[in-house]
Write a protein that holds these residues in place. Structure first.
Motif, PDB file in Angstrom:
ATOM      1  N   HIS A  88      -8.645  -5.521   3.080  1.00  0.00           N
ATOM      2  CA  HIS A  88      -7.593  -4.594   3.447  1.00  0.00           C
ATOM      3  C   HIS A  88      -8.226  -3.320   3.980  1.00  0.00           C
ATOM      4  CE1 HIS A  88      -3.753  -2.470   3.156  1.00  0.00           C
ATOM      5  NE2 HIS A  88      -4.369  -1.506   2.497  1.00  0.00           N
ATOM      6  N   PRO A  89      -7.760  -2.789   5.130  1.00  0.00           N
ATOM      7  CA  PRO A  89      -6.574  -3.207   5.873  1.00  0.00           C
ATOM      8  C   PRO A  89      -6.842  -4.086   7.103  1.00  0.00           C
ATOM      9  CG  PRO A  89      -7.216  -1.010   6.549  1.00  0.00           C
ATOM     10  CD  PRO A  89      -8.219  -1.447   5.530  1.00  0.00           C
TER      11      PRO A  89
ATOM     12  N   ASP B 298       0.850  -1.185   0.000  1.00  0.00           N
ATOM     13  CA  ASP B 298       0.000   0.000   0.000  1.00  0.00           C
ATOM     14  C   ASP B 298       0.889   1.240   0.000  1.00  0.00           C
ATOM     15  OD1 ASP B 298      -1.673   2.186   0.782  1.00  0.00           O
ATOM     16  OD2 ASP B 298      -3.117   0.772   1.619  1.00  0.00           O
TER      17      ASP B 298
ATOM     18  N   TRP C  92      -0.784  -8.142  -2.523  1.00  0.00           N
ATOM     19  CA  TRP C  92      -1.496  -8.334  -1.256  1.00  0.00           C
ATOM     20  C   TRP C  92      -2.081  -9.742  -1.187  1.00  0.00           C
ATOM     21  CZ3 TRP C  92      -5.948  -9.766   1.073  1.00  0.00           C
ATOM     22  CH2 TRP C  92      -6.156  -9.355   2.394  1.00  0.00           C
TER      23      TRP C  92
ATOM     24  N   HIS D  54      -3.290   3.119  -5.204  1.00  0.00           N
ATOM     25  CA  HIS D  54      -2.192   3.026  -4.239  1.00  0.00           C
ATOM     26  C   HIS D  54      -1.971   1.610  -3.719  1.00  0.00           C
ATOM     27  CE1 HIS D  54      -4.961   2.636  -0.790  1.00  0.00           C
ATOM     28  NE2 HIS D  54      -5.708   3.541  -1.391  1.00  0.00           N
ATOM     29  N   LEU D  55      -2.833   0.643  -4.105  1.00  0.00           N
ATOM     30  CA  LEU D  55      -2.751  -0.710  -3.556  1.00  0.00           C
ATOM     31  C   LEU D  55      -2.382  -1.730  -4.633  1.00  0.00           C
ATOM     32  CD1 LEU D  55      -3.200  -2.680  -1.169  1.00  0.00           C
ATOM     33  CD2 LEU D  55      -5.621  -2.778  -1.862  1.00  0.00           C
TER      34      LEU D  55
END
Length: 464
Positions: free
Chosen positions: A248-249, A84, A233, A227-228
């Motif tokens: 997330h998160p 992130d 992830w 942004h992820l």
């Protein structure tokens, strides 16, 4: 050469119930005097050097971990990694000189000998691949609890850590607290006699809210925010579409794919002093009762963890236990210890996160993060508790990396404990079934369905 995973410490051969008060007090005065020094050959940096450290996972608990490492005068944070970009930017603001990465694999490839140590503070399903590859490269590792997502991962990571002779520490910060350390000494020295039964409780108000997913999994997702790095992830888990607010998160702990349930999450904290204090080994069997609404919902059982569990382990006994077997029970959510046990302290004030040990000479109640109480109070009012050293869990790890004494939660000790806890998460998925465990073979002897839950199949391209 066969690698042992057990700490080299002997269980007392004497019957603790026969210890005199004079001998007990003498042993108490000695508690914590002789630190366990790093074995010969264990890798460490030069005692006067800086520890070049990388933080993998800089959001949530990763913020707390990084802050603690930064407080040590001999630590230099040289690299940061997070999927992130917002988390990464916040961490980089605190350590602007640190090199930044979005992919932990790139960090390990690029940093080479520029990193001595790293912490792994990411969702449970990614602990093993990151820590395992780091250890293979000779890096010291601090890994948040639980050590891994699966039993097989814990066994492999523990073996590799012992083989490579790196310094390790599980993120059981309270294990270095006075409450846990005093409890360990009291149990080892027989303060309440031999132990007959153990009750572990995790009913902190509101804690299970992060698991409150009624399911099933949302059928559709949406484009992840810019942004992820969603693919990073997901990592070893099956690919799932991004849905805001449920993975997330925070909410990832509720899903079978990513978390280990409430017992896996908080269990390492509450189990730790009992495990060490009684020199427990692998359990003989495990059994679980679960939340009825979850048990009766195929959709929820396919995707999420229950919000209430009652797990029972049967461990082999030893000189510190009253019988040849010791039963340890875990309660969370809507499950509570028997009322008569709670009444030994106070039904109204019974600590929501605690351990209660029933001994032949009394009982010990320890609230998580606080000191132990010896019961009945009238009997133990003048009892002198042992002195133990004060320490910072993170700094103790750093000092070990720089040549100091052994860490409090090294993997040879906490690996077998984590295995036992994760056996409970297996039992949760096959409720109301006694599962008999063969630790040396790493399999259940009476249930093949349970054996299939000891190890996941990783997503293509993420195999280790």
């Amino acid at each position: 050469m066969k690698t042992t995973l057990e700490p080299k410490v002997a269980v007392p051969s004497v019957s603790v119930s026969s210890l005199s008060r004079r001998r007990f007090l003498r042993w108490s005065a000695m508690a914590g005097v002789a630190p366990l020094v790093l074995p010969s050959g264990l890798l460490s940096a030069a005692p006067n050097s800086k520890l070049c450290h990388a933080c993998i996972g800089t959001g949530g608990m990763g913020v707390a971990d990084m802050n603690e490492f930064m407080k040590h005068p001999k630590v230099e944070i040289v690299a940061l990694c997070d999927v992130d970009a917002q988390n990464l930017a916040a961490a980089a603001h605190k350590v602007p000189s640190a090199r930044q990465y979005r992919d932990w694999r790139e960090l390990l490839a690029q940093e080479g000998n520029k990193v001595d140590s790293l912490n792994v503070t990411v969702p449970d399903h990614m602990h093993f691949p990151i820590a395992y590859r780091a250890i293979q490269k000779g890096k010291h590792v601090y890994v948040q609890k639980p050590m891994c997502h699966d039993v097989a991962e814990v066994r492999a990571l523990t073996r590799e850590a012992v083989k490579r002779k790196v310094v390790t520490q599980l993120g059981t910060q309270m294990a270095s607290g006075l409450g846990d350390m005093v409890t360990v000494q009291l149990l080892r020295q027989g303060a309440i006699g031999q132990i007959k039964h153990v009750y572990l409780t995790a009913n902190r108000p509101g804690a299970v809210e992060q698991y409150r997913l009624q399911g099933p999994r949302p059928p559709k997702g949406e484009e992840p925010p810019a942004h992820l790095q969603w693919d990073y992830w997901i990592g070893t888990a099956p690919m799932r579409p991004y849905v805001p607010g449920i993975y997330h998160p925070v909410k990832w702990r509720a899903w079978l794919d990513f978390g280990t349930g409430w017992s896996g999450d908080i269990g390492c904290h509450i189990f730790d002093a009992v495990w060490k204090g009684l020199y427990l080994k692998a359990p003989k069997s495990v059994y679980a009762r679960v939340q009825e609404s979850w048990k009766n919902s195929p959709e929820r059982r396919a995707d999420t963890w229950p919000q209430a569990n009652h797990i029972t382990w049967v461990f082999p006994g030893n000189a510190l236990t009253a019988e040849k077997e010791l039963t340890v029970e875990w309660f969370d959510g809507e499950f509570y210890p028997p009322r008569e046990i709670m009444a030994m302290y106070s039904v109204k004030d019974y600590p929501p996160e605690s351990m209660m040990l029933i001994g032949t000479e009394g009982s010990l109640l320890m609230e998580l993060g606080r000191g132990p109480l010896l019961l009945p109070d009238a009997k133990f009012r003048e009892f002198k508790k042992p002195a133990v050293p004060r320490r910072n869990h993170y700094h103790h790890y750093v000092d070990a990396c720089l040549g100091g004494e052994m860490t409090e939660s090294h993997f040879a000790q906490t690996g077998p404990m984590t295995e036992a806890i994760l056996l409970g998460t297996v039992a949760v998925q096959i409720p109301e079934t006694e599962l008999k465990w063969n630790a040396s073979a790493m399999r259940f002897t009476n249930n093949q369905e349970a054996n299939k839950l000891l190890k996941r199949k990783y997503r293509a391209g993420w195999e280790v």
